[in-house]
Write a protein that holds these residues in place. Structure first.
Motif, PDB file in Angstrom:
ATOM      1  N   LYS A 160     -17.855 -31.595-122.864  1.00  0.00           N
ATOM      2  CA  LYS A 160     -16.583 -31.418-123.395  1.00  0.00           C
ATOM      3  C   LYS A 160     -16.337 -31.243-124.666  1.00  0.00           C
ATOM      4  N   VAL A 161     -17.062 -31.801-125.640  1.00  0.00           N
ATOM      5  CA  VAL A 161     -17.118 -31.431-127.148  1.00  0.00           C
ATOM      6  C   VAL A 161     -17.444 -30.063-127.425  1.00  0.00           C
ATOM      7  N   VAL A 162     -18.236 -29.515-126.816  1.00  0.00           N
ATOM      8  CA  VAL A 162     -18.549 -28.142-127.176  1.00  0.00           C
ATOM      9  C   VAL A 162     -17.675 -27.191-126.626  1.00  0.00           C
ATOM     10  N   ALA A 163     -17.095 -27.556-125.345  1.00  0.00           N
ATOM     11  CA  ALA A 163     -16.240 -26.431-124.694  1.00  0.00           C
ATOM     12  C   ALA A 163     -15.028 -26.630-125.452  1.00  0.00           C
ATOM     13  N   SER A 164     -14.570 -27.613-126.272  1.00  0.00           N
ATOM     14  CA  SER A 164     -13.522 -27.655-126.835  1.00  0.00           C
ATOM     15  C   SER A 164     -13.328 -26.762-128.140  1.00  0.00           C
ATOM     16  N   PHE A 324     -13.178 -38.017-131.083  1.00  0.00           N
ATOM     17  CA  PHE A 324     -12.281 -39.202-130.611  1.00  0.00           C
ATOM     18  C   PHE A 324     -10.979 -38.126-130.131  1.00  0.00           C
ATOM     19  N   GLU A 325     -10.648 -37.324-130.988  1.00  0.00           N
ATOM     20  CA  GLU A 325      -9.393 -36.643-130.648  1.00  0.00           C
ATOM     21  C   GLU A 325      -9.453 -35.451-129.510  1.00  0.00           C
ATOM     22  N   VAL A 326     -10.744 -35.090-129.462  1.00  0.00           N
ATOM     23  CA  VAL A 326     -11.007 -33.876-128.242  1.00  0.00           C
ATOM     24  C   VAL A 326     -11.195 -34.767-126.933  1.00  0.00           C
TER      25      VAL A 326
END
Ligand code: 13P
Ligand code: SF4
Length: 336
Positions: A160-164, A324-326
């Motif tokens: 999820k982090v990388v995709a963001s 945390f935001e992502v």
């Protein structure tokens, strides 16, 4: 309500005697009194010894412990029963509180695989070819590495982090197996993996898992993403440690093969007594080095306080808060 003896008798990694359990109960009483005196909270990682999990105020995976650290309000002291990078993360997010690591031998071989100076040199080299390069660091890194990173991730949210990120080229530090898992989840990114691995998860082979499954084909296989890709391929689900706990509690399956550090199967055996957990695991010496006496002494003598210099803490905190935001501060999924 089961007694401590009943709960610990479900643990398979250690053979606790009734005498051991009486000693644990006496130490628990001492620790409770010290906790009140110091206005402390005790947090513990899922891999810790069961007698420490039983006295902790909160038990979780790296993401949950980081979220917990970000939300601590009332306590003056956080006694961190995890490994060094986890206590550092708590200090980065709580500069005004005392963060104690009860035993300084609780390091992490994976975090040590990426020294900050080597990372700085690699970033400089790669940016010549990839000007849009983003640096994504797994939470299993030192504060100095976090300070060089654009964003942090954990095993619960790495994809999820990388995709963001808008960037196509990603330097993923330090775990090559988790990097491989992320590359499968986010195929449009160019993931450049740091060549680190966790010695605990790397020891687990597909042959071992294949043998256990051949004898028992009904087992649901849960694998941690720090495992080798050929082990992850055999999984019904690839999950963080707490993702495995949620999955085991929420899914209808009743028998699981738990492929990660052995402490997780012990937590599951204590918390989910109506299901069966077969161990496909190895022990992490860093996670097991801390004793209940160390926890007591840590609160009694206020040792060992973790410090992070401001010039490192501020950029490291920025990278953590971006995570945390992502993820909107949510724990990872546990889809059945
Ligand atoms: P989790 O975040 O899944 O608990 O993993 C931490 C760790 O160190 C695994 O080896
Ligand atoms: Fe580090 Fe591996 Fe131990 Fe986790 S299991 S703390 S990654 S050495």
């Amino acid at each position: 309500m089961p007694t401590l003896l009943e709960e610990l008798s479900r643990v398979k990694t250690y053979e606790y005697t009734a005498e051991d359990v009486r000693e644990f109960e006496a130490l628990h009483d001492e620790i409770r009194a010290l906790k009140a005196e110091r206005n402390a909270v005790i947090v513990a990682h899922n891999y810790y010894r069961p007698e420490i999990l039983k006295i902790a105020d909160f038990v979780g995976d790296s993401l949950e412990l980081a979220l917990m650290a970000a939300k601590v309000k009332d306590a003056d002291v956080i006694c961190f029963c995890g490994v060094h990078f986890m206590a550092e993360t708590a200090k980065i997010l709580n500069p005004g509180r005392t963060v104690l690591l009860p035993n300084l031998l609780a390091g992490c071989q994976l975090a040590d695989a990426a020294p900050a100076e080597d990372l700085a040199a690699r970033i400089e080299e790669l940016r010549r070819d990839f000007p849009d390069l983003a640096v994504v660091s797994y939470v299993n890194t030192t504060a100095a590495v976090k300070a060089l990173s654009d964003i942090i991730c954990t095993s619960a949210n790495a994809g999820k982090v990388v995709a963001s990120l808008p960037n196509r080229n990603i330097l993923f530090v330090p775990d090559r197996n988790l990097a491989n898992h992320v590359a499968e989840q986010v195929p449009d990114k160019n993931i450049i993996a740091w060549e680190g691995f966790c010695y605990v998860h790397q020891q687990i082979t597909p042959e071992e898992i294949g043998r256990i499954r051949a004898n028992d084909p009904e087992l649901e296989i849960l694998v941690h993403p720090e495992c080798r890709p050929d082990v992850a391929k055999l999984a019904d689900a690839v999950l963080s440690t707490s993702g495995m706990v949620r999955y085991a509690k929420e899914c209808s399956a009743t028998r699981f093969l738990v492929v990660t550090e052995c402490g997780l199967s012990d937590r599951l055996a204590m918390e989910v007594p109506d299901k069966q957990f077969v161990k496909g695991c190895k022990l992490c010496t860093f996670m097991k080095v801390t004793s209940l006496e160390d926890v007591r002494d840590s609160l009694a003598r206020m040792r060992y306080a973790i410090e992070v210099p401001e010039e490192v803490r501020v950029p490291a905190e920025r990278a953590l808060r971006r995570m945390f935001e992502v993820t909107e501060g949510k724990p990872g999924p546990a889809t059945c």
